[in-house]
Design a protein around this motif. Structure first.
Motif, PDB file in Angstrom:
ATOM      1  N   ARG A  68      62.406 -26.993 -39.043  1.00 14.57           N
ATOM      2  CA  ARG A  68      62.385 -26.671 -37.613  1.00 14.57           C
ATOM      3  C   ARG A  68      62.171 -27.956 -36.828  1.00 14.57           C
ATOM      4  O   ARG A  68      61.313 -28.768 -37.155  1.00 14.57           O
ATOM      5  CB  ARG A  68      61.249 -25.681 -37.318  1.00 14.57           C
ATOM      6  CG  ARG A  68      61.179 -25.230 -35.863  1.00 14.57           C
ATOM      7  CD  ARG A  68      59.951 -24.363 -35.620  1.00 14.57           C
ATOM      8  NE  ARG A  68      58.705 -25.088 -35.837  1.00 14.57           N
ATOM      9  CZ  ARG A  68      58.142 -25.911 -34.948  1.00 14.57           C
ATOM     10  NH1 ARG A  68      58.719 -26.118 -33.791  1.00 14.57           N
ATOM     11  NH2 ARG A  68      57.012 -26.523 -35.220  1.00 14.57           N
ATOM     12  N   GLN A  70      60.735 -30.416 -34.308  1.00 14.12           N
ATOM     13  CA  GLN A  70      59.479 -30.513 -33.579  1.00 14.12           C
ATOM     14  C   GLN A  70      59.650 -31.302 -32.291  1.00 14.12           C
ATOM     15  O   GLN A  70      59.074 -30.940 -31.271  1.00 14.12           O
ATOM     16  CB  GLN A  70      58.419 -31.207 -34.440  1.00 14.12           C
ATOM     17  CG  GLN A  70      57.967 -30.390 -35.623  1.00 14.12           C
ATOM     18  CD  GLN A  70      56.935 -31.137 -36.438  1.00 14.12           C
ATOM     19  OE1 GLN A  70      57.144 -32.281 -36.836  1.00 14.12           O
ATOM     20  NE2 GLN A  70      55.807 -30.495 -36.680  1.00 14.12           N
ATOM     21  N   THR A  98      56.317 -26.475 -29.758  1.00 19.55           N
ATOM     22  CA  THR A  98      55.132 -26.119 -30.545  1.00 19.55           C
ATOM     23  C   THR A  98      55.521 -25.093 -31.600  1.00 19.55           C
ATOM     24  O   THR A  98      56.585 -24.469 -31.510  1.00 19.55           O
ATOM     25  CB  THR A  98      54.031 -25.530 -29.647  1.00 19.55           C
ATOM     26  OG1 THR A  98      54.481 -24.286 -29.128  1.00 19.55           O
ATOM     27  CG2 THR A  98      53.663 -26.482 -28.528  1.00 19.55           C
ATOM     28  N   PRO A  99      54.683 -24.883 -32.616  1.00 21.72           N
ATOM     29  CA  PRO A  99      54.983 -23.839 -33.611  1.00 21.72           C
ATOM     30  C   PRO A  99      55.124 -22.449 -32.973  1.00 21.72           C
ATOM     31  O   PRO A  99      55.798 -21.580 -33.511  1.00 21.72           O
ATOM     32  CB  PRO A  99      53.773 -23.889 -34.553  1.00 21.72           C
ATOM     33  CG  PRO A  99      53.269 -25.288 -34.440  1.00 21.72           C
ATOM     34  CD  PRO A  99      53.518 -25.681 -33.010  1.00 21.72           C
ATOM     35  N   GLN A 100      54.503 -22.249 -31.805  1.00 24.23           N
ATOM     36  CA  GLN A 100      54.632 -20.970 -31.109  1.00 24.23           C
ATOM     37  C   GLN A 100      55.917 -20.901 -30.283  1.00 24.23           C
ATOM     38  O   GLN A 100      56.200 -19.883 -29.662  1.00 24.23           O
ATOM     39  CB  GLN A 100      53.428 -20.741 -30.183  1.00 24.23           C
ATOM     40  CG  GLN A 100      52.100 -20.617 -30.893  1.00 24.23           C
ATOM     41  CD  GLN A 100      51.540 -21.957 -31.335  1.00 24.23           C
ATOM     42  OE1 GLN A 100      51.820 -22.998 -30.744  1.00 24.23           O
ATOM     43  NE2 GLN A 100      50.754 -21.937 -32.410  1.00 24.23           N
ATOM     44  N   GLY A 101      56.694 -21.978 -30.258  1.00 25.16           N
ATOM     45  CA  GLY A 101      57.968 -21.978 -29.544  1.00 25.16           C
ATOM     46  C   GLY A 101      57.889 -22.438 -28.105  1.00 25.16           C
ATOM     47  O   GLY A 101      58.862 -22.321 -27.364  1.00 25.16           O
ATOM     48  N   VAL A 102      56.750 -23.001 -27.677  1.00 23.07           N
ATOM     49  CA  VAL A 102      56.615 -23.475 -26.297  1.00 23.07           C
ATOM     50  C   VAL A 102      57.292 -24.840 -26.180  1.00 23.07           C
ATOM     51  O   VAL A 102      56.986 -25.766 -26.928  1.00 23.07           O
ATOM     52  CB  VAL A 102      55.133 -23.573 -25.874  1.00 23.07           C
ATOM     53  CG1 VAL A 102      55.011 -24.148 -24.473  1.00 23.07           C
ATOM     54  CG2 VAL A 102      54.466 -22.216 -25.972  1.00 23.07           C
ATOM     55  N   ARG A 130      56.100 -27.909 -18.882  1.00 20.91           N
ATOM     56  CA  ARG A 130      55.830 -26.969 -19.983  1.00 20.91           C
ATOM     57  C   ARG A 130      56.462 -25.642 -19.606  1.00 20.91           C
ATOM     58  O   ARG A 130      56.126 -25.059 -18.588  1.00 20.91           O
ATOM     59  CB  ARG A 130      54.332 -26.793 -20.196  1.00 20.91           C
ATOM     60  CG  ARG A 130      53.713 -27.969 -20.933  1.00 20.91           C
ATOM     61  CD  ARG A 130      52.269 -27.746 -21.265  1.00 20.91           C
ATOM     62  NE  ARG A 130      52.006 -26.568 -22.060  1.00 20.91           N
ATOM     63  CZ  ARG A 130      52.017 -26.511 -23.393  1.00 20.91           C
ATOM     64  NH1 ARG A 130      52.318 -27.571 -24.078  1.00 20.91           N
ATOM     65  NH2 ARG A 130      51.730 -25.402 -24.019  1.00 20.91           N
ATOM     66  N   VAL A 132      56.244 -22.451 -19.951  1.00 20.33           N
ATOM     67  CA  VAL A 132      55.425 -21.273 -20.249  1.00 20.33           C
ATOM     68  C   VAL A 132      55.432 -20.408 -19.009  1.00 20.33           C
ATOM     69  O   VAL A 132      55.949 -20.795 -17.961  1.00 20.33           O
ATOM     70  CB  VAL A 132      53.966 -21.683 -20.611  1.00 20.33           C
ATOM     71  CG1 VAL A 132      53.923 -22.402 -21.931  1.00 20.33           C
ATOM     72  CG2 VAL A 132      53.346 -22.518 -19.518  1.00 20.33           C
ATOM     73  N   GLU A 150      47.532 -32.678 -26.707  1.00 23.12           N
ATOM     74  CA  GLU A 150      48.080 -31.837 -25.631  1.00 23.12           C
ATOM     75  C   GLU A 150      47.340 -32.090 -24.315  1.00 23.12           C
ATOM     76  O   GLU A 150      46.858 -31.183 -23.660  1.00 23.12           O
ATOM     77  CB  GLU A 150      48.045 -30.352 -26.008  1.00 23.12           C
ATOM     78  CG  GLU A 150      48.946 -30.023 -27.188  1.00 23.12           C
ATOM     79  CD  GLU A 150      49.065 -28.534 -27.438  1.00 23.12           C
ATOM     80  OE1 GLU A 150      49.105 -27.762 -26.467  1.00 23.12           O
ATOM     81  OE2 GLU A 150      49.120 -28.145 -28.617  1.00 23.12           O
TER      82      GLU A 150
END
Length: 197
Positions: A68, A70, A98-102, A130, A132, A150
């Motif tokens: 994936r 990064q 991010t691993p959460q997809g952000v 960002r 989000v 971060e």
């Protein structure tokens, strides 16, 4: 051997060690005086702040163990400086997920990154966004981003947009992990009411 010669030989052998020591001392003095001067200590070559390689019109991507993506860094020109292990990039665009997809996107006219990319300084029309809900955007002439921690900070005027809300300040520090934003200096804000249903 005649007694006179024998007496002379005994006197000579009596003073022979003193004569030899005198000759050795004179020889040593002569050698020291005529020996070449010692070489000055070799000074270490001064490391100049010059790039050891260039990249033009480049894109660098990093992936995790599963494949994936990064992060991705693109720029017009990149220069690596070995004396400080930094990378300077003109017209930079950075993306990290991010691993959460952000998704976080950063752009600037110039960027200066440390060797492992954990610290990036953005100069000239710097923007960090960002993606989000609500969307978060930082703008200024200088932004200092710490990617692993971060955090984003600046000691220069910034504009922060969060959704429809807008803030300005003379300096700022944002910590995403602790969800803390500190605005300093002359702070102004416009808070928009939530839309009614």
């Amino acid at each position: 051997m005649s007694p006179l010669l024998r007496q002379g030989w005994e006197r000579f052998t009596l003073y022979l060690p003193i004569i030899l020591m005198g000759l050795l001392a004179m020889g040593t003095w002569w050698l020291v005086r005529n020996a070449p001067a010692p070489l000055p200590p070799a000074s270490e070559p001064s490391q100049l702040h010059e790039p050891d390689y260039f990249m033009k019109g480049f894109s660098v991507k990093s992936f995790d163990a599963t494949g994936r993506m990064q992060s991705e860094v693109t720029g017009d020109v990149g220069r690596h400086y070995p004396d400080s292990d930094t990378l300077e990039i003109d017209n930079v665009r950075m993306r990290s997920v991010t691993p959460q997809g952000v998704l976080t996107v950063a752009t600037a006219r110039r960027a200066l990154s440390n060797g492992d990319g954990s610290e990036v300084q953005l100069f000239g029309n710097a923007v960090v966004t960002r993606e989000v809900q609500p969307r978060l955007e930082f703008r200024g002439e200088f932004l200092h981003a710490f990617t692993q921690a971060e955090r984003v900070r600046s000691d220069q005027p910034v504009v922060l947009t969060r959704g429809n809300d807008r803030f300005t300040a003379d300096a700022m520090e944002y910590d995403n992990l602790d969800q803390v934003l500190q605005l300093r200096g002359r702070v102004r804000g416009v808070l928009m009411p939530a839309a009614t249903r």
